[in-house]
Motif scaffolding. Sequence first.
Motif, mmCIF file in Angstrom:
data_model
loop_
_atom_site.group_PDB
_atom_site.id
_atom_site.type_symbol
_atom_site.label_atom_id
_atom_site.label_comp_id
_atom_site.label_asym_id
_atom_site.label_seq_id
_atom_site.Cartn_x
_atom_site.Cartn_y
_atom_site.Cartn_z
ATOM 1 N N LEU A 126 2.934 13.863 0.025
ATOM 2 C CA LEU A 126 2.138 13.379 1.159
ATOM 3 C C LEU A 126 0.784 12.880 0.678
ATOM 4 C CD1 LEU A 126 2.318 13.215 4.297
ATOM 5 C CD2 LEU A 126 0.911 15.269 4.318
ATOM 6 N N ALA A 127 0.137 13.672 -0.180
ATOM 7 C CA ALA A 127 -1.163 13.265 -0.724
ATOM 8 C C ALA A 127 -1.021 11.937 -1.453
ATOM 9 C CB ALA A 127 -1.703 14.333 -1.667
ATOM 10 N N GLY A 128 0.066 11.792 -2.237
ATOM 11 C CA GLY A 128 0.315 10.556 -2.968
ATOM 12 C C GLY A 128 0.507 9.381 -2.030
ATOM 13 N N PHE A 129 1.250 9.611 -0.951
ATOM 14 C CA PHE A 129 1.501 8.561 0.040
ATOM 15 C C PHE A 129 0.180 8.075 0.636
ATOM 16 C CE2 PHE A 129 2.337 7.028 4.293
ATOM 17 C CZ PHE A 129 3.466 6.247 4.138
ATOM 18 N N LEU A 130 -0.653 9.038 1.062
ATOM 19 C CA LEU A 130 -1.925 8.673 1.700
ATOM 20 C C LEU A 130 -2.853 7.958 0.721
ATOM 21 C CD1 LEU A 130 -2.627 11.810 3.899
ATOM 22 C CD2 LEU A 130 -1.934 9.532 4.646
ATOM 23 N N LEU A 131 -2.918 8.484 -0.506
ATOM 24 C CA LEU A 131 -3.764 7.845 -1.524
ATOM 25 C C LEU A 131 -3.293 6.420 -1.792
ATOM 26 C CD1 LEU A 131 -4.593 10.335 -4.403
ATOM 27 C CD2 LEU A 131 -6.164 8.892 -3.111
ATOM 28 N N SER A 132 -1.976 6.244 -1.942
ATOM 29 C CA SER A 132 -1.422 4.912 -2.210
ATOM 30 C C SER A 132 -1.777 3.959 -1.088
ATOM 31 C CB SER A 132 0.098 4.969 -2.331
ATOM 32 O OG SER A 132 0.482 5.920 -3.266
ATOM 33 N N PHE A 133 -1.600 4.428 0.139
ATOM 34 C CA PHE A 133 -1.898 3.575 1.291
ATOM 35 C C PHE A 133 -3.370 3.172 1.269
ATOM 36 C CE2 PHE A 133 -3.174 2.670 5.603
ATOM 37 C CZ PHE A 133 -2.158 1.847 6.046
ATOM 38 N N THR A 134 -4.241 4.162 1.044
ATOM 39 C CA THR A 134 -5.677 3.884 1.053
ATOM 40 C C THR A 134 -6.046 2.868 -0.014
ATOM 41 O OG1 THR A 134 -5.937 6.196 1.647
ATOM 42 C CG2 THR A 134 -7.938 4.984 1.115
ATOM 43 N N PHE A 135 -5.568 3.105 -1.240
ATOM 44 C CA PHE A 135 -5.911 2.199 -2.343
ATOM 45 C C PHE A 135 -5.425 0.787 -2.047
ATOM 46 C CE2 PHE A 135 -6.851 5.803 -5.133
ATOM 47 C CZ PHE A 135 -7.945 5.282 -5.786
ATOM 48 N N SER A 136 -4.192 0.677 -1.578
ATOM 49 C CA SER A 136 -3.615 -0.631 -1.360
ATOM 50 C C SER A 136 -4.294 -1.344 -0.193
ATOM 51 C CB SER A 136 -2.122 -0.490 -1.092
ATOM 52 O OG SER A 136 -1.584 -1.720 -0.730
ATOM 53 N N PHE A 137 -4.580 -0.593 0.858
ATOM 54 C CA PHE A 137 -5.163 -1.203 2.055
ATOM 55 C C PHE A 137 -6.549 -1.747 1.765
ATOM 56 C CE2 PHE A 137 -6.904 -1.178 6.411
ATOM 57 C CZ PHE A 137 -5.894 -1.873 7.037
ATOM 58 N N ASP A 138 -7.272 -1.037 0.922
ATOM 59 C CA ASP A 138 -8.651 -1.409 0.636
ATOM 60 C C ASP A 138 -8.743 -2.447 -0.475
ATOM 61 O OD1 ASP A 138 -11.357 -1.354 0.911
ATOM 62 O OD2 ASP A 138 -11.648 0.320 -0.441
ATOM 63 N N THR A 175 -13.425 3.285 4.536
ATOM 64 C CA THR A 175 -13.840 1.949 4.954
ATOM 65 C C THR A 175 -13.966 1.108 3.683
ATOM 66 O OG1 THR A 175 -16.178 2.423 4.756
ATOM 67 C CG2 THR A 175 -15.172 2.893 6.874
ATOM 68 N N SER A 176 -13.840 -0.167 3.849
ATOM 69 C CA SER A 176 -13.794 -1.050 2.688
ATOM 70 C C SER A 176 -15.090 -1.020 1.875
ATOM 71 C CB SER A 176 -13.522 -2.462 3.181
ATOM 72 O OG SER A 176 -13.813 -3.370 2.170
ATOM 73 N N LEU A 177 -14.938 -0.939 0.565
ATOM 74 C CA LEU A 177 -16.102 -0.959 -0.328
ATOM 75 C C LEU A 177 -16.869 -2.271 -0.152
ATOM 76 C CD1 LEU A 177 -17.661 0.438 -2.626
ATOM 77 C CD2 LEU A 177 -16.192 -0.735 -4.235
ATOM 78 N N LEU A 178 -16.111 -3.334 0.138
ATOM 79 C CA LEU A 178 -16.699 -4.652 0.349
ATOM 80 C C LEU A 178 -17.725 -4.600 1.478
ATOM 81 C CD1 LEU A 178 -16.079 -7.675 -0.580
ATOM 82 C CD2 LEU A 178 -14.765 -7.809 1.498
ATOM 83 N N VAL A 179 -17.299 -4.018 2.603
ATOM 84 C CA VAL A 179 -18.169 -3.958 3.775
ATOM 85 C C VAL A 179 -19.361 -3.046 3.512
ATOM 86 C CG1 VAL A 179 -18.285 -3.267 6.181
ATOM 87 C CG2 VAL A 179 -16.260 -4.445 5.336
ATOM 88 N N ARG A 180 -19.100 -1.902 2.831
ATOM 89 C CA ARG A 180 -20.190 -0.957 2.576
ATOM 90 C C ARG A 180 -21.216 -1.561 1.622
ATOM 91 N NH1 ARG A 180 -17.806 3.900 0.191
ATOM 92 N NH2 ARG A 180 -15.928 2.664 -0.115
ATOM 93 N N THR A 181 -20.733 -2.374 0.689
ATOM 94 C CA THR A 181 -21.681 -2.991 -0.242
ATOM 95 C C THR A 181 -22.527 -4.037 0.471
ATOM 96 O OG1 THR A 181 -20.032 -2.606 -1.944
ATOM 97 C CG2 THR A 181 -21.871 -3.977 -2.548
ATOM 98 N N TYR A 182 -21.909 -4.726 1.451
ATOM 99 C CA TYR A 182 -22.694 -5.642 2.280
ATOM 100 C C TYR A 182 -23.863 -4.919 2.934
ATOM 101 C CZ TYR A 182 -20.218 -10.069 2.432
ATOM 102 O OH TYR A 182 -19.715 -11.288 2.127
#
Lengths: 287, 246
Positions: free
Chosen positions: B199-211, A114-121
């Motif tokens: 696969l681990a790299g794909f998931l990590l990349s997605f997570t970092f970018s999405f967030d 979950t977004s760090l932004l939301v968790r920090t809120y």
Amino acid sequence: MKEDSKPNGWLTAALLAPTTMWFLFMLILPLIVILVFSFGERAAAGGYAGGFTFEQYANLPARLKAFQNTMTFAPIGTLLCLIVAYPLAYYLALRVDRRYKLTLLVLVIVPFWTSLLVRTYAWIFLLGGRGIPSLLEWIGFEGVRLINTPGAVLIGIVYGYLPLMVFPIFVSLEKLDKNLLEASDDLGGTPLKTFWQITLPLSMPGIATGCMLVFILLMGEFLIPAFLGGGKVFFIGNALVDLFLQSRNWPFGSAVSVTLVVIMLITISLYMRLTMRTKTSRDESLM
Amino acid sequence: MRIYSIAVYLFLYVPIGIIVLFSFNAGRHASELRGLSVQWYGIALSNPFVGDAFFTSLVVALSVAILSSLMGTAAALALQRLKGTLRVLFDGMIYISVMIPGIVIGIATLVALVTVFNFLNPLLASVWSEGVKPPKLHMGYASVIAAHTLFTMSLVIILVRARIAGMDRTLIEASMDLYATPWRTFYQITLPQIYPAILAGFLLSFTFSFDDFIILPGYINFAVKIRISAHQIRRQQDTGLGIYQP
């Protein structure tokens, strides 16, 4: 060896071409621009005007507080993360029943999704007047102030980066040969001695990786101090956002960036040299 | 030790629980809970900015994940054949791109690209034939994806390379000895072994970018939209979706 198994130069070059392009345009070019800008002057309307001056670097002490804060909070935050994460990683790797291990481990990472932004809120509320302080008041401690203090920033840091610390330590503890623990036990080693002489040294690679990950990310942090520090605790990240986006003093911002990058390169190479010397196998669990 | 672990899990989940709880708040303000309601979900879902921001994040994160796993794996495979100065150079760049704070590289890329575009755009316009609208380079999806990919690509390289190092080399030699083509060796021996790392790299990349929202808001044209949507979300959190207290 057969002919076609020889390293093929063209293939290697082709495989590396996209990565090289990326490094050139997205890493080296921006770094050069920042370096050039850091010797320039601020244009009247903000932005950059050409020139060659060391004025920006001479001005660095104006942002000394941000550097000091970052250089104290990043190591302290990393250490706190380690202290909180180690017992949990130990419990998950060595004490928990195999059946629940995966579930419990996944539960540590889920908040990270979950977004760090939301968790920090959420922490703004928890540490604010109607959160934990009102609970404390109910028990009898009055006038406790949490939000906008260094403590709040540290809580936010531990909360945000805990999973990154738990994971590498868990991996190195998981790999540990359980026979060694039994042997130590059989030979009359106390639990404390076993931990000190076997478990801890063998989990060093995980500790080193986790600390480096958290430290690197903390050096660029700006969200947690902005939200939980209330302008009283600010990092270099906050100074950069201010300099580039608000006051548009690009040359000075560039000088601050260059200094930060240099500080990081020095600290991290020193750190790597140190951990390499104390530990032979640093290759495991790199990320 | 068990009690300690339970405490840590509580620490991790109480804030998330609070967000969920307040998302059902019937009142407008985060400071008090006035009964339960799902009205904010309706408001959030019908808000075009929330939808746009979500869609943008999804497209960007997917592109970043695909690009970085492909390029990262290719580079990791090629790097093991590389020796000498070139190898040191690449290693250095991989570590620098992981090490450099997101805020620094985000802003540096923004400044660099704006400068380059400001220089190129008049040039393009002068070269272009009269009457036809010249193409204009500007910040957008592409620059955000490219900026994210720098970091995640290096991450994939590190992961895949660690996996290659732990791989059983004898299988590859056996495959070669049995006259498999290099492509077939790759497909049947190497790929299955390094697959988990990719696969681990794909998931990590997605997570970092999405967030990520550090690199996003920095980009000028694009930023307007994202910043407005961030602002909107913040306002909604103000009024019930979250718990922001002014």
